[in-house]
Design a protein around this motif. Structure first.
Motif, mmCIF file in Angstrom:
data_model
loop_
_atom_site.group_PDB
_atom_site.id
_atom_site.type_symbol
_atom_site.label_atom_id
_atom_site.label_comp_id
_atom_site.label_asym_id
_atom_site.label_seq_id
_atom_site.Cartn_x
_atom_site.Cartn_y
_atom_site.Cartn_z
ATOM 1 N N ALA B 10 103.497 49.921 29.929
ATOM 2 C CA ALA B 10 102.666 51.214 29.085
ATOM 3 C C ALA B 10 102.454 50.557 27.880
ATOM 4 O O ALA B 10 101.058 50.955 27.244
ATOM 5 N N LEU B 11 103.079 50.060 27.232
ATOM 6 C CA LEU B 11 102.780 49.381 25.434
ATOM 7 C C LEU B 11 101.406 48.495 25.833
ATOM 8 O O LEU B 11 100.706 48.778 24.883
ATOM 9 N N VAL B 12 101.674 47.724 26.717
ATOM 10 C CA VAL B 12 100.253 46.620 26.614
ATOM 11 C C VAL B 12 99.016 47.523 26.902
ATOM 12 O O VAL B 12 98.216 47.094 26.450
ATOM 13 N N VAL B 13 99.192 48.383 27.644
ATOM 14 C CA VAL B 13 97.997 49.323 28.022
ATOM 15 C C VAL B 13 97.610 49.913 26.876
ATOM 16 O O VAL B 13 96.329 50.029 26.367
ATOM 17 N N ALA B 14 98.592 50.577 26.094
ATOM 18 C CA ALA B 14 98.104 50.983 24.716
ATOM 19 C C ALA B 14 97.736 50.048 23.647
ATOM 20 O O ALA B 14 96.692 50.589 22.892
ATOM 21 N N MET B 15 98.251 49.042 23.670
ATOM 22 C CA MET B 15 97.745 47.973 22.777
ATOM 23 C C MET B 15 96.260 47.635 23.302
ATOM 24 O O MET B 15 95.310 47.488 22.256
ATOM 25 N N LEU B 16 95.862 47.505 24.470
ATOM 26 C CA LEU B 16 94.579 47.182 24.960
ATOM 27 C C LEU B 16 93.492 48.142 24.561
ATOM 28 O O LEU B 16 92.448 47.814 23.993
ATOM 29 N N LEU B 17 93.934 49.506 24.467
ATOM 30 C CA LEU B 17 93.190 50.626 24.244
ATOM 31 C C LEU B 17 92.967 50.484 22.693
ATOM 32 O O LEU B 17 91.862 50.583 22.130
ATOM 33 N N VAL B 18 93.928 50.306 21.791
ATOM 34 C CA VAL B 18 93.844 50.187 20.416
ATOM 35 C C VAL B 18 92.924 49.298 20.056
ATOM 36 O O VAL B 18 91.975 49.254 19.262
ATOM 37 N N LEU B 19 93.086 48.068 20.869
ATOM 38 C CA LEU B 19 92.061 46.865 20.485
ATOM 39 C C LEU B 19 90.762 47.001 21.023
ATOM 40 O O LEU B 19 89.883 46.546 20.026
ATOM 41 N N ALA B 20 90.441 47.808 21.559
ATOM 42 C CA ALA B 20 89.177 48.305 21.993
ATOM 43 C C ALA B 20 88.588 48.970 20.677
ATOM 44 O O ALA B 20 87.403 48.724 20.191
ATOM 45 N N ARG B 21 89.473 49.821 20.184
ATOM 46 C CA ARG B 21 88.810 50.657 18.927
ATOM 47 C C ARG B 21 88.705 49.730 17.999
ATOM 48 O O ARG B 21 87.837 49.585 17.134
ATOM 49 N N LEU B 22 89.654 48.603 17.688
ATOM 50 C CA LEU B 22 89.533 47.599 16.727
ATOM 51 C C LEU B 22 88.290 46.703 16.841
ATOM 52 O O LEU B 22 87.485 46.317 15.900
ATOM 53 N N TYR B 23 87.871 46.587 18.285
ATOM 54 C CA TYR B 23 86.519 45.735 18.306
ATOM 55 C C TYR B 23 85.520 46.661 18.155
ATOM 56 O O TYR B 23 84.067 46.430 17.576
ATOM 57 N N LEU B 24 85.260 48.172 18.542
ATOM 58 C CA LEU B 24 84.041 48.875 18.646
ATOM 59 C C LEU B 24 83.940 49.529 17.255
ATOM 60 O O LEU B 24 82.810 49.763 16.738
ATOM 61 N N GLY B 25 84.954 49.898 16.522
ATOM 62 C CA GLY B 25 85.176 50.598 15.443
ATOM 63 C C GLY B 25 83.881 50.619 14.487
ATOM 64 O O GLY B 25 83.576 49.495 13.976
ATOM 65 N N PRO B 26 83.065 51.742 14.307
ATOM 66 C CA PRO B 26 81.920 51.479 13.614
ATOM 67 C C PRO B 26 82.001 51.365 12.104
ATOM 68 O O PRO B 26 81.143 50.744 11.618
ATOM 69 N N ASP B 27 83.239 51.592 11.600
ATOM 70 C CA ASP B 27 83.218 51.650 10.286
ATOM 71 C C ASP B 27 84.596 50.612 9.877
ATOM 72 O O ASP B 27 85.432 50.368 10.711
ATOM 73 N N LEU B 28 84.749 50.429 8.586
ATOM 74 C CA LEU B 28 85.684 49.555 8.101
ATOM 75 C C LEU B 28 86.929 50.372 8.414
ATOM 76 O O LEU B 28 88.061 49.650 8.610
ATOM 77 N N TYR B 29 87.069 51.682 8.029
ATOM 78 C CA TYR B 29 88.251 52.372 8.209
ATOM 79 C C TYR B 29 88.766 52.409 9.425
ATOM 80 O O TYR B 29 90.041 52.640 9.457
#
Lengths: 171, 97, 146
Positions: B10-29
């Motif tokens: 479960a933790l690895v799935v959550a990490m992948l989701l967060v990583l997706a936001r890290l890649y997509l994130g439109p803004d620095l913050y």
């Protein structure tokens, strides 16, 4: 200024002893070995750290908060329950089929008398999912809330009152 | 043991989701926020690894990682606000100075 | 017999804690991906940082027995408890000062709260236009002083 330099020698002594005890406990927790050599090294480094802290005038209310009441632990338990309830509420918002967000920036006045009390209040607001302290004004916090369900003034008043109870031992 | 494996999955799935936001994130913050959450999840992953390999030393690494994660987040934010790490927070010139 | 019963109780407690904590982690991570703008994502990250992480750490504490590893887990949980609100506040305050505002604000009391705060360096005192909420902040944070 943030730090208050003026305090009598007795208070400073109490803070030095409290810091020594806390650092010894930290050393024992992290080390886990009880040979005489390692214990001696630990005691030496703890005493050196306390000496440095005293020399840098760090033994104040901010670094060694012994002025807080022990009832702070009970407050943390209450806060944990609040955090759990708020987390469930945020999860419900996230998992709803269409998210009904109504983001708000609201004003939350404080009535704590010390910097430490205000810090605890602001951090408690931030810890509770759904509300985040964004900026500090002259007599109130600016708090961002996810929906209007999280902005009940009673909840903030209750939390602030509990923080005011634990912030200072003598008044 | 099965508990830890399920938790790690479960933790690895959550990490992948967060990583997706890290890649997509439109803004620095958005990216800093995702980085902070990713660090918290890494602390948990280190704890899980410690239990799975039965080496409690990993808890020390997790402790250290929690501290480094906090300091790193603050350092990144301070750098982007003041464009320098050496200047104090008390200096009067704002972020655009 | 007694010891194995205790073990069983600990295992059940750990299972419940891991299930609850993993649920919060997954929902929080899902929210970080799904929610529409930065300010709402902050709250999803808060679910991960507080509820999810702490509950999983508590679940790990049941599995160590009472020894030094338990104390280390308590220390980790305490440090997360102290540092995570500070980090979240730092991120949100930096975004606020850089001029990022939530899209579709229903209620805004910024002016009453911060009217007499000189240190609140707010470049965009007025509300951003609703059509492009994030565009001006991007230029200010990205190229303002590059």
């Amino acid at each position: 200024m943030l730090r208050c330099i003026q305090q009598d020698a007795g208070t400073e002594m109490v803070k030095a002893i409290s810091l020594t005890i806390a650092l010894i406990a930290l050393w024992l927790t992290l080390s886990g070995h009880f040979t005489p050599f390692l214990l001696a090294m630990g005691l030496a480094s703890v005493l050196f750290t306390v000496y440095l802290a005293a020399r840098m005038r760090l033994l104040d209310d901010e670094a060694v908060p012994v002025q807080l009441r022990p009832a702070l632990v009970l407050y943390w338990v209450w806060l944990a329950v609040e955090i759990f309830k708020a987390s469930v509420a945020v999860c419900r918002v996230i998992l709803a089929r269409e998210m009904k967000l109504s983001q708000q920036l609201i004003r939350v006045p404080w009535n704590q008398s010390t910097e430490m009390g205000r810090t605890i209040f602001a951090n408690s607001i931030t810890l509770t999912p759904g509300t985040i302290t964004v900026e500090t004004g002259k007599d109130a916090f600016l708090v961002h809330a996810l929906t209007e369900d999280f902005t009940g003034a009673d909840g903030f008043e209750e939390m602030g009152g509990k923080v005011t109870e634990v912030e200072v031992r003598h008044r | 043991m099965i508990l830890f494996i399920a938790g790690t999955a479960a933790l690895v799935v959550a990490m992948l989701l967060v990583l997706a936001r890290l890649y997509l994130g439109p803004d620095l913050y958005d990216r800093v926020l995702a980085l902070n959450s990713f660090g918290t999840l890494t602390v948990l992953l280190l704890g899980y690894i410690g239990f799975l390999t039965e080496r409690p030393d990993f808890l020390d690494i997790a402790l250290l990682y929690a501290l480094i994660n906090f300091v790193g987040t603050i350092a990144v934010l301070k750098f982007f606000r003041y464009r320098a790490l050496g200047r104090g927070l008390g200096s009067q010139d704002g972020p655009e100075a | 017999m007694d010891m194995s019963l205790l073990d069983l109780a600990c295992n059940i407690a750990t299972g419940i804690a891991f299930a609850t904590g993993s649920f919060f982690l997954l929902v929080g991570a899902f929210g970080i991906v799904r929610l529409p703008d930065f300010w709402s994502r902050l709250h999803a990250a808060g679910v991960i940082d507080t509820a999810g992480a702490e509950i999983i750490l508590i679940g790990m504490m049941f599995q160590t027995g009472w020894d030094i590893a338990t104390l280390k887990l308590i220390l980790i949980a305490f440090l997360l408890f102290i540092t995570s609100p500070t980090a979240t506040h730092a991120v949100s305050n930096a975004a606020f000062v850089a001029g990022l505002r939530p899209q579709d604000l229903k209620k805004d009391e910024t002016e009453q709260t911060l009217s007499d705060v000189p240190t609140a360096a707010i470049p965009y005192r007025s509300m951003l236009p609703e059509s492009e909420p994030a565009a001006p902040s991007k230029s200010s944070s990205g190229e303002g002083s590059a």
